[in-house]
Structure formats: C-alpha cells, structure tokens
Scaffold this motif. Structure first.
Motif, mmCIF file in Angstrom:
data_model
loop_
_atom_site.group_PDB
_atom_site.id
_atom_site.type_symbol
_atom_site.label_atom_id
_atom_site.label_comp_id
_atom_site.label_asym_id
_atom_site.label_seq_id
_atom_site.Cartn_x
_atom_site.Cartn_y
_atom_site.Cartn_z
ATOM 1 N N VAL A 304 0.867 -1.177 0.000
ATOM 2 C CA VAL A 304 0.000 0.000 0.000
ATOM 3 C C VAL A 304 0.904 1.229 0.000
ATOM 4 N N PRO A 305 0.643 2.219 -0.862
ATOM 5 C CA PRO A 305 1.500 3.420 -0.898
ATOM 6 C C PRO A 305 1.595 4.081 0.479
ATOM 7 N N ALA A 329 6.293 -2.200 11.290
ATOM 8 C CA ALA A 329 6.150 -3.317 10.354
ATOM 9 C C ALA A 329 4.828 -4.042 10.562
ATOM 10 N N GLU A 330 4.455 -4.281 11.816
ATOM 11 C CA GLU A 330 3.194 -4.978 12.104
ATOM 12 C C GLU A 330 2.003 -4.119 11.697
ATOM 13 N N LEU A 331 2.070 -2.824 11.958
ATOM 14 C CA LEU A 331 0.950 -1.946 11.609
ATOM 15 C C LEU A 331 0.775 -1.833 10.096
ATOM 16 N N LEU A 332 1.860 -1.728 9.365
ATOM 17 C CA LEU A 332 1.751 -1.671 7.907
ATOM 18 C C LEU A 332 1.248 -2.998 7.343
ATOM 19 N N ALA A 333 1.662 -4.107 7.951
ATOM 20 C CA ALA A 333 1.148 -5.405 7.517
ATOM 21 C C ALA A 333 -0.349 -5.507 7.779
ATOM 22 N N ASN A 334 -0.811 -4.978 8.924
ATOM 23 C CA ASN A 334 -2.250 -4.982 9.229
ATOM 24 C C ASN A 334 -3.029 -4.165 8.203
ATOM 25 N N VAL A 335 -2.444 -3.018 7.826
ATOM 26 C CA VAL A 335 -3.116 -2.177 6.822
ATOM 27 C C VAL A 335 -3.288 -2.957 5.519
ATOM 28 N N ALA A 336 -2.240 -3.627 5.102
ATOM 29 C CA ALA A 336 -2.300 -4.356 3.833
ATOM 30 C C ALA A 336 -3.265 -5.538 3.889
ATOM 31 N N LYS A 337 -3.383 -6.190 5.046
ATOM 32 C CA LYS A 337 -4.192 -7.409 5.160
ATOM 33 C C LYS A 337 -5.664 -7.125 5.459
ATOM 34 N N HIS A 338 -5.933 -6.123 6.311
ATOM 35 C CA HIS A 338 -7.280 -6.022 6.867
ATOM 36 C C HIS A 338 -8.029 -4.736 6.542
ATOM 37 N N ARG A 358 3.267 7.126 14.550
ATOM 38 C CA ARG A 358 1.836 7.132 14.236
ATOM 39 C C ARG A 358 1.624 6.598 12.813
ATOM 40 N N VAL A 359 0.656 5.681 12.677
ATOM 41 C CA VAL A 359 0.274 5.120 11.375
ATOM 42 C C VAL A 359 -1.193 5.469 11.134
ATOM 43 N N HIS A 360 -1.433 6.190 10.045
ATOM 44 C CA HIS A 360 -2.784 6.672 9.716
ATOM 45 C C HIS A 360 -3.151 6.128 8.343
ATOM 46 N N ASP A 361 -4.279 5.393 8.269
ATOM 47 C CA ASP A 361 -4.708 4.861 6.962
ATOM 48 C C ASP A 361 -6.158 5.278 6.685
ATOM 49 N N PRO A 369 -7.451 -3.996 19.692
ATOM 50 C CA PRO A 369 -6.667 -5.082 20.257
ATOM 51 C C PRO A 369 -7.531 -6.297 20.568
ATOM 52 N N GLY A 370 -7.034 -7.482 20.256
ATOM 53 C CA GLY A 370 -7.762 -8.707 20.552
ATOM 54 C C GLY A 370 -8.686 -9.151 19.453
ATOM 55 N N THR A 371 -8.680 -8.485 18.291
ATOM 56 C CA THR A 371 -9.570 -8.880 17.200
ATOM 57 C C THR A 371 -8.810 -9.596 16.087
ATOM 58 N N GLY A 372 -7.626 -10.090 16.406
ATOM 59 C CA GLY A 372 -6.849 -10.826 15.405
ATOM 60 C C GLY A 372 -5.983 -9.947 14.544
ATOM 61 N N SER A 373 -5.861 -8.677 14.893
ATOM 62 C CA SER A 373 -5.070 -7.750 14.087
ATOM 63 C C SER A 373 -3.617 -7.676 14.524
ATOM 64 N N GLY A 374 -3.246 -8.373 15.581
ATOM 65 C CA GLY A 374 -1.873 -8.322 16.075
ATOM 66 C C GLY A 374 -1.600 -7.160 17.010
ATOM 67 N N LEU A 375 -2.630 -6.355 17.302
ATOM 68 C CA LEU A 375 -2.415 -5.203 18.171
ATOM 69 C C LEU A 375 -2.125 -5.612 19.605
#
Length: 409
Positions: A304-305, A329-338, A358-361, A369-375
């Motif tokens: 994702v750009p 890395a985990e937050l950008l991976a979450n953005v791409a996946k979910h 800060r990661v803003h999408d 947290p706790g919803t399978g997003s890795g947070l």
C-alpha cells in the motif's frame, strides 16, 4: 546482659572496633565537611559564570564517592549494611549528564550527611576522651604519683593525690567506656541509614527501571549478534553450498544425478530465503543505519502506498529502535491485510525524551486489540519499556494507531 558480659566489655571485639571506627572516621568527617563547604561556596560564588553549575555537579559526584567510603566504614566497623543509592539516569551529552547530577537527590542527601557528620563525630570524640582517655589517665594515676610525674602540675588538687580513689574511678570509666561509645555511635548509624542509602519507593522504582533498561538493551544486543552470526555465517555457507551444487550439476552427465542435485539446490535456495526472512525478523540490517533509514526502507516495500514523515532529533537506543521498527512493520502489515486502505501515512517524531510513531490509513476501520489484528502483541511489546499504544478506529475509518516509547529504555 550478665555480669560476665560487663566484665568483658572493655576487652571485647565490639569495643575496640567501635573505638577504631571513631578514630578512623574523624579525619574523614573533617575532610568531608571541608569538601562540602568548599563546593557550595565555590559553586554559589561562580553561579553567575559558566563554571558554577558544572563545578557543583562535579562536587555532587565527589560527595557520592566520599559517602561511599563512609558507607563502607559503617559496614566494616559497625556492621551497618547500607545499600548504595541508584545512580542518576542521564540523557546523552554533557548537558544531560550535568542536569542529571544536579537533580540527583541521593547526591544532595550525601552532601547533608557530610555536613552533619562532623558534629556527630565531635560528640563521639568527646565521649571517647571522657571515658577511654580519662579512664586510662586515672587508672595510671598511682604510677604517675609514684614517679612524681604530677608534682607541681598546674591545677593539681589534693583529691588527685589519692591514688587508690583515682584508680577505682579510672576502672569504672573503662568499664563504662564501651557502652558510652556504643551509644554515641547510634546517631552516626541513623544518619548513615537515612542519608547514604536507598530511600523511599521512588529510588527503588528507578533502580528497577535501570535494571529493566539494561536487560532490554542486553537482549537487543544479543539479538543483533545472533543476526550477524546468521547473516555472516550460516547464510554465507548456504549460498556457497548452492554455488557448489550448481558446479556439481554442471560436472555430472547422469540425468538422475542431475535431478538429485537440482532438488538439493532448490532446497538450499529455499533455506537461504527462509534464513533471510528469519534474520530480518530478528534484527533488520537496515536498522544499522538508523531508524529513519529502516522505516523508509520498510515503507518502500509496502504493498500500500506509504507517505513517510520522520523527524528524529537524536537517535534512540538500539532496543527502542527495534521496538519502533517492528511496531511499524506490524501496523503496515495490518493495513495491507485487513483495512482495504489505499494510502497510509507513517510519521515519527520526538518530543523531549519520548518517541511518537503514528500510522494513519484511510481504510474501513474497526481495528481493536484482541480482534486478530496483532495489536495485542504490539501492546505487550511496548509495555516492556513503559510505552503506550493508542488505537482510534471507528467503523468506516480512518484508523490511527499511535505508539509512544521512551527514547531510551
């Protein structure tokens, strides 16, 4: 306490040890008092110049060392085991070290101890002279009279010519001396406990924070060493093995043997790829060049750009850089996946001794947290260094995840 204990008091080990403590600590107390007075006078007098505060900061360091010697004497002679206070935590640079020393409460308490130690020692010396010294003088009075050592002495009194009476009084003082000196050391013990040791929950918490910081930094250094060993050792050998298998394949003519070599070569290549991913997961090589370079590289690999905005005034410690990188890395991976987002903004800034990532999408939102997003894993990671994770992700978006970390673990 029995009669035998009283009889043995003047020749007991405790009596001589406490007597030695008073004699040894007296010149040190005078030295410490003079040191503190000189430090405060010079520091205050030069406060209007550039030398005042550095001199005062250096004086506090010296006071801590003199206090450490007093602490050792109290433990060696009086049996007072006093735990040394924690060292002040300083930010990098001369100014940071000076500020840490000037705000060191343990250093100022040590200054107070060195000022109060002299009158306490003066009391001990007075008691020692009144009991031990006068006891010895009176016990030896008959011998002095026999040798005519006191004839015509100024201030002589007929009472002092009574050798037997003086001898009895001297013996009484010698039996009293150990107990009197022991009582005189009680204020010294209390002063050392209150002013030279750890005091209160705050210092113990600081000690635990320093211990944790050292553990985190050691773990980061260990992971970095493992990454280098894998990168420079196992990975290089696997690549060499792949090249050797290629040479073997070219050297044999048998099709069955060539097929086996091809299979082995493919397996070796897969192992190299997996090892590279493992190394990148332990410690990304790009972190060697700084967090800004590592995050820029990470953003360039995102599907994702990603728009980056990185402003670091000082480089964080290796452990903090590693945590910040893996959070990003985990937050950008979450953005791409979910998230289904089309754009992401990654920003990093420093505010004092805090690092804010800060990661803003512009995705669909709903992350928590706790919803399978890795947070949840990120939350556990940042908590190890007293960090904070904040998630704002209403249904429909946008999602903003903020990670706050100390610049130094």
């Amino acid at each position: 306490m029995n009669f035998a204990t009283i009889l043995r008091a003047p020749v007991s080990r405790r009596a001589w040890v406490e007597l030695a403590y008073v004699l040894v600590s007296t010149p040190l107390a005078a030295l410490g008092f003079g040191y503190v007075v000189a430090t405060l006078v010079l520091g205050a007098g030069l406060a209007v110049t550039a030398a005042g505060f550095p001199l005062l900061a250096a004086g506090l360091v010296g006071a801590r060392r003199i206090g450490g010697l007093h602490r050792w004497l109290a433990g060696r002679f009086l049996g007072e085991r006093i735990e040394a206070p924690a060292r002040p935590v300083a930010t990098p640079g001369p100014l940071g070290r000076m500020q840490a020393r000037l705000s060191d409460t343990a250093g100022w308490r040590t200054m107070g101890h060195l000022l109060l130690k002299l009158p306490v020692v003066a009391l001990q010396v007075y008691v020692l002279a009144l009991t031990w010294v006068w006891g010895v003088i009176l016990v030896t009075r008959p011998l002095q009279n026999a040798l005519d050592l006191n004839q015509g002495a100024p201030g002589s009194h007929p009472l002092f010519d009574n050798g037997a009476l003086m001898f009895v009084g001297g013996v009484a003082l010698l039996f009293l001396a150990p107990w009197a000196v022991h009582v005189a050391t009680i204020p010294d013990r209390m002063l050392a406990r209150w002013l030279l040791g750890r005091r209160g929950l705050q210092e113990r918490v600081r000690d635990l924070e320093e211990t944790r910081a050292r553990a985190v930094d050691d773990a980061a250094a260990t992971l970095r060493r493992i990454e280098r060993d894998l990168h420079d050792g196992a990975q290089v050998r696997l690549i060499a093995l792949t090249m050797q298998l290629t040479m073997v394949r070219d050297a044999v003519a048998d099709d069955a043997a060539r097929a086996l070599v091809d299979t082995a070569r493919a397996t070796a290549r897969e192992a190299v790829v997996e090892l590279r991913e493992l190394v990148r997961g332990i410690h990304p090589p790009s972190l060697d060049h700084g967090l800004d370079t590592a995050l820029t590289t990470l953003a360039a690999r995102s599907t994702v750009p990603v728009e980056t905005e990185i402003a670091l005034s000082a480089r964080p410690t290796a452990a903090i850089e590693s945590i910040a990188y893996f959070c990003a890395a985990e937050l950008l991976a979450n953005v791409a996946k979910h998230s289904g987002a089309t754009r992401v903004r990654l920003s990093v800034a420093q505010d004092g001794d805090r690092l804010c990532l800060r990661v803003h999408d512009d995705g669909r939102g709903g992350a928590a947290p706790g919803t399978g997003s890795g947070l949840s894993g990120l939350l556990d990671r940042v908590r190890t260094v007293d960090g904070r994770l904040d998630v704002s992700s209403p249904p429909g978006g946008p999602t903003v995840v903020t990670v706050e970390l100390p610049s130094h673990a």
